[in-house]
Design a protein around this motif. Structure first.
Motif, mmCIF file in Angstrom:
data_model
loop_
_atom_site.group_PDB
_atom_site.id
_atom_site.type_symbol
_atom_site.label_atom_id
_atom_site.label_comp_id
_atom_site.label_asym_id
_atom_site.label_seq_id
_atom_site.Cartn_x
_atom_site.Cartn_y
_atom_site.Cartn_z
ATOM 1 N N PHE A 1 105.899 -74.297 96.347
ATOM 2 C CA PHE A 1 104.909 -74.812 95.614
ATOM 3 C C PHE A 1 105.366 -73.628 94.939
ATOM 4 N N ILE A 2 105.865 -73.593 93.443
ATOM 5 C CA ILE A 2 105.251 -72.502 92.058
ATOM 6 C C ILE A 2 103.964 -72.693 91.249
ATOM 7 N N PHE A 3 104.619 -71.256 90.954
ATOM 8 C CA PHE A 3 102.934 -71.284 89.683
ATOM 9 C C PHE A 3 103.100 -69.246 89.183
ATOM 10 N N ASN A 4 102.813 -69.665 87.880
ATOM 11 C CA ASN A 4 103.341 -68.444 87.668
ATOM 12 C C ASN A 4 102.030 -67.521 87.470
ATOM 13 N N GLN A 5 101.931 -66.098 87.471
ATOM 14 C CA GLN A 5 101.148 -65.459 87.245
ATOM 15 C C GLN A 5 101.866 -64.234 86.629
ATOM 16 N N ASN A 6 100.898 -63.844 86.592
ATOM 17 C CA ASN A 6 100.540 -62.044 85.507
ATOM 18 C C ASN A 6 99.955 -61.429 86.360
ATOM 19 N N PHE B 1 95.176 -64.575 97.371
ATOM 20 C CA PHE B 1 96.008 -65.806 97.504
ATOM 21 C C PHE B 1 97.350 -65.775 98.381
ATOM 22 N N MET B 2 97.869 -65.383 98.179
ATOM 23 C CA MET B 2 99.300 -65.024 99.644
ATOM 24 C C MET B 2 98.254 -64.917 101.029
ATOM 25 N N HIS B 3 96.946 -64.083 101.365
ATOM 26 C CA HIS B 3 96.624 -63.783 101.748
ATOM 27 C C HIS B 3 95.929 -65.340 102.926
ATOM 28 N N GLU B 4 95.007 -65.959 101.949
ATOM 29 C CA GLU B 4 95.226 -67.446 102.278
ATOM 30 C C GLU B 4 96.189 -68.372 102.325
ATOM 31 N N VAL B 5 96.865 -68.289 102.273
ATOM 32 C CA VAL B 5 97.871 -68.915 102.370
ATOM 33 C C VAL B 5 98.643 -68.575 103.813
ATOM 34 N N ASP B 6 98.807 -67.017 104.176
ATOM 35 C CA ASP B 6 99.241 -66.635 105.226
ATOM 36 C C ASP B 6 98.179 -67.513 106.391
ATOM 37 N N SER B 7 96.890 -67.781 105.876
ATOM 38 C CA SER B 7 96.288 -68.019 107.212
ATOM 39 C C SER B 7 95.999 -69.447 107.197
ATOM 40 N N LEU C 1 93.931 -75.573 97.659
ATOM 41 C CA LEU C 1 94.292 -73.948 98.094
ATOM 42 C C LEU C 1 95.460 -73.056 96.318
ATOM 43 N N ILE C 2 95.764 -73.845 96.055
ATOM 44 C CA ILE C 2 96.401 -73.816 94.451
ATOM 45 C C ILE C 2 95.431 -73.352 92.908
ATOM 46 N N ALA C 3 94.187 -74.719 93.693
ATOM 47 C CA ALA C 3 93.546 -75.409 92.544
ATOM 48 C C ALA C 3 92.474 -74.017 92.208
ATOM 49 N N LYS C 4 91.966 -73.710 94.009
ATOM 50 C CA LYS C 4 91.366 -72.378 93.975
ATOM 51 C C LYS C 4 91.462 -71.102 93.331
ATOM 52 N N TYR C 5 92.285 -71.105 93.126
ATOM 53 C CA TYR C 5 92.790 -69.737 92.735
ATOM 54 C C TYR C 5 93.232 -69.895 90.894
ATOM 55 N N GLY C 6 92.771 -71.089 90.434
ATOM 56 C CA GLY C 6 93.464 -70.670 89.211
ATOM 57 C C GLY C 6 94.292 -71.762 88.602
ATOM 58 N N TYR C 7 95.802 -72.085 89.927
ATOM 59 C CA TYR C 7 96.724 -72.190 89.244
ATOM 60 C C TYR C 7 97.222 -73.531 88.833
ATOM 61 N N LYS C 8 97.043 -73.611 87.178
ATOM 62 C CA LYS C 8 96.644 -74.879 86.823
ATOM 63 C C LYS C 8 98.116 -75.392 86.741
ATOM 64 N N ASP C 9 99.176 -74.436 86.591
ATOM 65 C CA ASP C 9 100.208 -75.224 86.549
ATOM 66 C C ASP C 9 101.230 -74.907 87.822
ATOM 67 N N GLU D 1 98.019 -83.873 105.927
ATOM 68 C CA GLU D 1 96.878 -83.235 106.067
ATOM 69 C C GLU D 1 96.821 -81.420 105.078
ATOM 70 N N ALA D 2 98.170 -80.953 105.328
ATOM 71 C CA ALA D 2 97.888 -79.815 105.685
ATOM 72 C C ALA D 2 99.118 -79.147 103.447
ATOM 73 N N THR D 3 99.735 -80.489 103.529
ATOM 74 C CA THR D 3 99.654 -80.424 101.611
ATOM 75 C C THR D 3 98.478 -80.571 100.826
ATOM 76 N N ALA D 4 97.902 -80.984 101.279
ATOM 77 C CA ALA D 4 96.319 -81.799 100.976
ATOM 78 C C ALA D 4 95.763 -80.243 100.717
ATOM 79 N N ASP D 5 95.823 -79.487 101.852
ATOM 80 C CA ASP D 5 94.986 -78.748 101.782
ATOM 81 C C ASP D 5 95.681 -77.171 100.755
ATOM 82 N N LEU D 6 97.115 -77.003 100.796
ATOM 83 C CA LEU D 6 98.178 -76.748 100.181
ATOM 84 C C LEU D 6 97.535 -76.800 98.683
ATOM 85 N N GLN D 7 97.333 -78.376 98.160
ATOM 86 C CA GLN D 7 97.546 -78.572 97.182
ATOM 87 C C GLN D 7 95.377 -77.734 96.430
#
Length: 961
Positions: free
Chosen positions: A439-444, A457-463, A417-425, A409-415
């Motif tokens: 989990f890896i994502f590329n940020q500008n 995003f980091m605050h939502e990961v924390d939550s 959340l990553i999609a919610k913030y538009g980290y397609k990669d 369940e946690a993995t599905a939630d994490l996936q």
């Protein structure tokens, strides 16, 4: 210009530490201000310490002037814990001593030993380290322990915390404590009775607080490196053992650890692995939960994006490219003490997975060469994903852990959340068996809204991790700077205050790595981001992970491969922005020697880079730009066009110098030559007693056309001009011995036409003259094609680096071989080897290594001599053609570990396959190095003849029976 207190610090520390290991210049401050994380701070002073006395003095002076100090080993850390804007003490290359104890059950070692090297040391005992981080081939044990890096298979039962036994520590007041020594503990207790009493007081208070104690036990039942390790207060009674275990995961915030002793773990002989493919990530997670009670040693999950990042890697099956987007892999490993036990484990694992539909049938392999590739691929996922990022973006890796029952369940939630913030990669992968995902994502970070995106995003990961699942925000990468503001939320007020109390006890002035783990700035994690300005396609995929440095011969001397890229990126950024012209000029000027001139260009950095970046190629590209701007193209072209005129001149010059050597002797000539070199500002090349004599020109013979065994032999220009040195045991030139060896094996030797005008082009390429290099390669290719009858006959070149370039640029029709490969493939079945009872060493040149021929080099040598030594930790010699004559300091540094091994093993001679490399090896090894061809020729007879070989004054003699 150093600020006042830093200037005072520097003036005092240079009394203890030579200035050659104290850096205050722009270029090295920048280079060492970078680790594998995504932050950058620029140190004021860098100290490359080599012993406890130096570290102790630095800490005392830092205390005196209230200057913060940060410690670093390999700099592979990911969370900003090995950077500083103050004083950085690097304890790596000089901290590599060790003692194997209790027949391998324990090992005592200094902080700078690389994890993989420790496992090599332990291998003969059937043991290994417990921790096995993906960075183990580059990370040093000091960093592994101080970050409690655990890795793929050790979980919480074999990590640094569970396997550390004792430590030797330097405290902030300069006191040294060795917890393995009773007298040291007694002395510490006398001087620091209040300190020990406080440790005991905290221990008793924590244990008396059942709610807090239970909380600590629950939090550490899974991987957790968020905050300081406070579990020692409930796990141990002895205050000194509590101190030792407080070090684990402390990230250099409490004390400096110079030495430690760890328990090792059994390394079973029987292993098998399988890459199992599931249709979606949730099913993959559920399968791991099912496997948890079974005989599974490790289970690493890779989602579809992770698989895509490595789908072209060696060892990855071709069919992965055809998988749909949801497919997720789990790499499973099982261990056993017998083949039968291994087979039973595999059956049980398959039984546990019967309920889950897989994309392909489950196939285990127990072949080392197959499963090793799978695990190497897994280790390289992070850099590989980073290599796919858009130019200019930063690759960020986060590291969380959940209790295993929450994993699907946690993995599905994490996936989601990553999609919610538009980290397609965005990628999810990691140690699923321990509920630990990266989990890896590329940020500008170029615009304020992009920083705000990361912040939210980091605050939502924390939550998600803390509030919903009560997991770990940092499982094994350390807290660093990027998770410091969230420590209190994860642990709560009471536990966080306990951590602050520990920090206050060990470091009351907050001088040791401040801002890491304990940080009162709630926004410290969105400050000091590093920039990754695009420079060139050859290096733009670099994420500065540092994996290259273990194979970079100048790491710790001038700049490493990673640091060369770091500096070039900053140069490019300053050129783009137009800011700080003074700093730009200093970086450019400093790079000439530290970055360009001292790079051997050997390309071995690419062999440990997960995305294959060859920084040497980039340096050669920069040299080509310099050529276009300033270097003498006309002279270079003249040399290329008139190469045949140079050989007689070089031979004559070498013969003249050899004659002078004979008359004057090594000591006097060395002093005179050294004096001239000094007067010239090191522009006159270095002379050493290993300098070769001039060689006679090759003499082709009549070819017997009826003999079906034919080989085209191209003596490199080096072999055509450089003969043995004055003190070498063999006196004939290499080309003559090679010709005789080939004929002894029954071959007709064909020389290409106009040999003295031919060259592979390497000398031009290494200096940046690409046009001329290609011209010479093309001329040689035409001559070899004609001589080999259109590629019918094999072609032998006696010098490995030359052959390496020939293979890269010439038509594949030509069957090109270097000496070791040709001997192994074509001569060993035609000659009888009479092994000599001698201890000989072999050196694998950088090109031999890159062509994967080191095992064959050793095999050939072992067919010749009963005792063969391949010195550990001696890679590229750094001679790099003629570079060793002009920059001998690089050659000396690269071979600093050679002579002790040769002396200890009582080696009488060394063998390799590159004459210039052999010059450097002879000079720095203390024994003569020559081509492996000499050794093979000395110990062999034709199988068709009954002959004996006797050795008289280094010459071969045949005696008929």
């Amino acid at each position: 210009m150093l600020k006042e207190n830093y200037k005072k610090f520097y003036d005092e520390i240079k009394i203890t530490i030579e200035t050659s290991r104290l850096y205050t210049d722009e270029i090295r401050n920048l280079a060492y201000g970078t680790d594998a994380g995504f932050y950058r701070l620029i140190p004021q002073i860098i100290i490359r310490a080599k012993n406890e006395k130096e570290v102790q003095k630095a800490i005392l002076l830092a205390n005196k002037y209230n200057l913060p100090v940060t410690f670093r080993a390999a700099g592979t850390s990911l969370a900003g814990q090995a950077i500083t804007d103050s004083i950085l003490i690097v304890a790596g290359k000089h901290w590599e001593d060790f003692d194997v104890l209790k027949k391998g059950e324990e090992i005592r070692m200094q902080s700078g030993l690389v994890g993989a090297r420790i496992n090599e040391i332990l291998a003969p005992y059937g043991r290994k380290l417990g921790p096995d981080p993906a960075s183990i081939n580059s990370a040093m044990i000091g960093g592994i322990v101080m970050n409690n890096a655990s890795g793929m298979n050790c979980g919480t039962h074999e990590n640094s915390y569970k396997t550390i036994q004792s430590a030797r520590l330097i405290f902030v007041d300069g006191t040294i404590l060795d917890t393995s020594d009773e007298q040291s503990k007694k002395d510490f207790l006398k001087l620091h009775s209040d300190f020990i009493r406080k440790i005991e007081e905290i221990r008793d208070t924590v244990r008396a607080n059942k709610k807090l104690a239970d909380r600590i036990q629950y939090k550490y039942s899974i991987k957790n490196t968020t905050g300081l390790s406070i579990n020692p207060f409930i796990d141990y009674e002895d205050p000194f053992q509590i101190i030792v275990n407080l070090m684990v995961g402390s990230e250099g915030t409490l004390a400096f650890m110079s030495e430690l002793t760890m328990k090792t773990v059994v390394n079973p002989k029987f292993k098998a692995s399988a890459m199992i493919y599931f249709h979606d990530i949730v099913t993959a997670c559920k399968s791991v939960v099912s496997m948890k009670p079974g005989p599974v040693h490790g289970a690493e999950m890779l989602d579809r994006v992770a698989l895509r990042s490595v789908e072209n890697a060696d060892g990855i099956p071709f069919f992965i490219k055809d998988f749909s987007d949801g497919v997720t892999a789990v790499l499973v490993e099982t261990l056993a003490n017998s083949k039968k036990g291994l087979d039973n484990n595999i059956k049980e694992i398959k039984s546990l997975l019967k309920a889950y539909k897989t994309v392909r049938p489950i196939e285990f392999t127990d072949k080392v060469e197959e499963y090793s590739k799978l695990w190497d691929i897994r280790k390289g996922v992070f850099p590989a994903v980073g290599g796919l990022r858009e130019k200019g973006t930063t690759c960020i890796i986060e590291d969380v852990a959940f209790h295993i029952e929450d994993l699907p369940e946690a993995t599905a939630d994490l996936q989601e959340l990553i999609a919610k913030y538009g980290y397609k990669d965005g990628v999810i992968y990691g140690h699923a068996l321990e509920g630990n995902f990266h989990f890896i994502f590329n940020q500008n970070f170029n615009e304020p809204e992009e920083i705000e995106q990361y912040k939210n995003f980091m605050h939502e990961v924390d939550s998600l991790v803390v509030d919903k699942y009560d997991g770990s925000l940092k499982a094994e990468h350390g807290t660093g700077r990027n998770m410091a503001p969230f420590v209190k939320h994860e642990w709560g007020e009471e536990a966080y205050q306990l951590m602050k109390d520990v920090k206050q006890l060990f470091d009351p002035k907050n001088l040791l790595n401040p801002g890491v783990i304990i940080n009162d700035d709630p926004e410290c994690y969105i400050k000091s981001f590093k920039t990754l300005a695009p420079v060139h396609d050859l290096v733009d995929t670099c994420i500065e992970c540092g994996f290259c440095e273990v194979n970079c011969l100048t790491a710790g001397f001038s700049l490493s491969a990673r640091q060369r890229t770091v500096v070039q990126r900053e140069i490019k950024r300053l050129e783009n922005t137009g800011e700080n012209a003074k700093r730009l000029n200093e970086l450019k000027k400093g790079f000439e020697y530290l970055g360009e001139q001292t790079c051997a260009g050997d390309g071995l950095c690419a062999t440990s880079c997960p995305v294959g970046i060859d920084t040497g190629k980039y340096i050669k590209y920069l040299r080509s730009l310099n050529v276009a701007k300033a270097r003498p193209q006309k002279q270079s072209q003249w040399v290329a066009d008139n190469f045949h005129k140079l050989a007689p001149v070089i031979r004559g010059g070498l013969k003249f110098v050899n004659g002078v050597h004979t008359v004057m002797g090594s000591t006097l000539l060395g002093a005179v030559a050294g004096g001239f070199r000094t007067i010239s500002g090191n522009k006159i090349p270095l002379w050493t007693p290993a300098m070769p004599n001039g060689a006679s020109a090759p003499k082709p013979k009549h070819i017997n056309q009826e003999n079906p065994l034919k080989v085209v032999y191209f003596p490199s220009c080096i072999a055509q001009t450089m003969g043995p040195a004055k003190g070498d045991p063999y006196k004939e030139p290499l080309h003559k011995v090679t010709q005789e060896l080939l004929e002894k094996a029954g071959y007709e030797v064909i020389f290409p036409e106009k040999m003295n005008s031919l060259c592979c082009g390497t000398p031009w390429e290494s200096k940046g003259f690409i046009k001329q290099a290609d011209q010479k390669s093309s001329e040689l290719e035409d001559a070899l094609y004609k001589a080999s009858n259109g590629g019918e006959y094999p072609v032998l070149c006696d010098t490995s680096p030359c052959l390496y370039r020939m293979r890269r640029v010439m038509d594949e029709t030509l069957k090109l071989y270097e000496p070791v490969e040709f001997i192994h493939e074509f001569l060993m079945d035609k000659l009888e080897f009479r092994r000599v009872d001698e201890v000989v060493a072999v050196h694998s040149t950088c090109t031999t290594t890159k062509m994967g021929l080191t095992p064959k080099l050793k095999a050939v040598a072992e067919a010749c001599a009963k005792h063969v030594v391949l010195p550990d930790e001696v890679g590229c010699c750094g001679f790099a053609g003629d570079r060793g004559f002009n920059y001998p300091e690089v050659n000396k540094y690269a071979l600093r570990k050679l002579r002790p091994v040769l002396d200890k093993s009582k080696v009488v001679a060394g063998y390799s396959n590159s004459r210039t490399c052999e010059i450097g090896l002879s000079n720095n090894g203390g024994v003569p190095y020559m081509s492996i061809i000499y050794l093979v020729d000395r110990v062999t007879v034709p199988k068709a003849e009954k002959q004996l070989f006797q050795k008289k004054k280094g010459k071969r003699e045949t005696v008929a029976i």
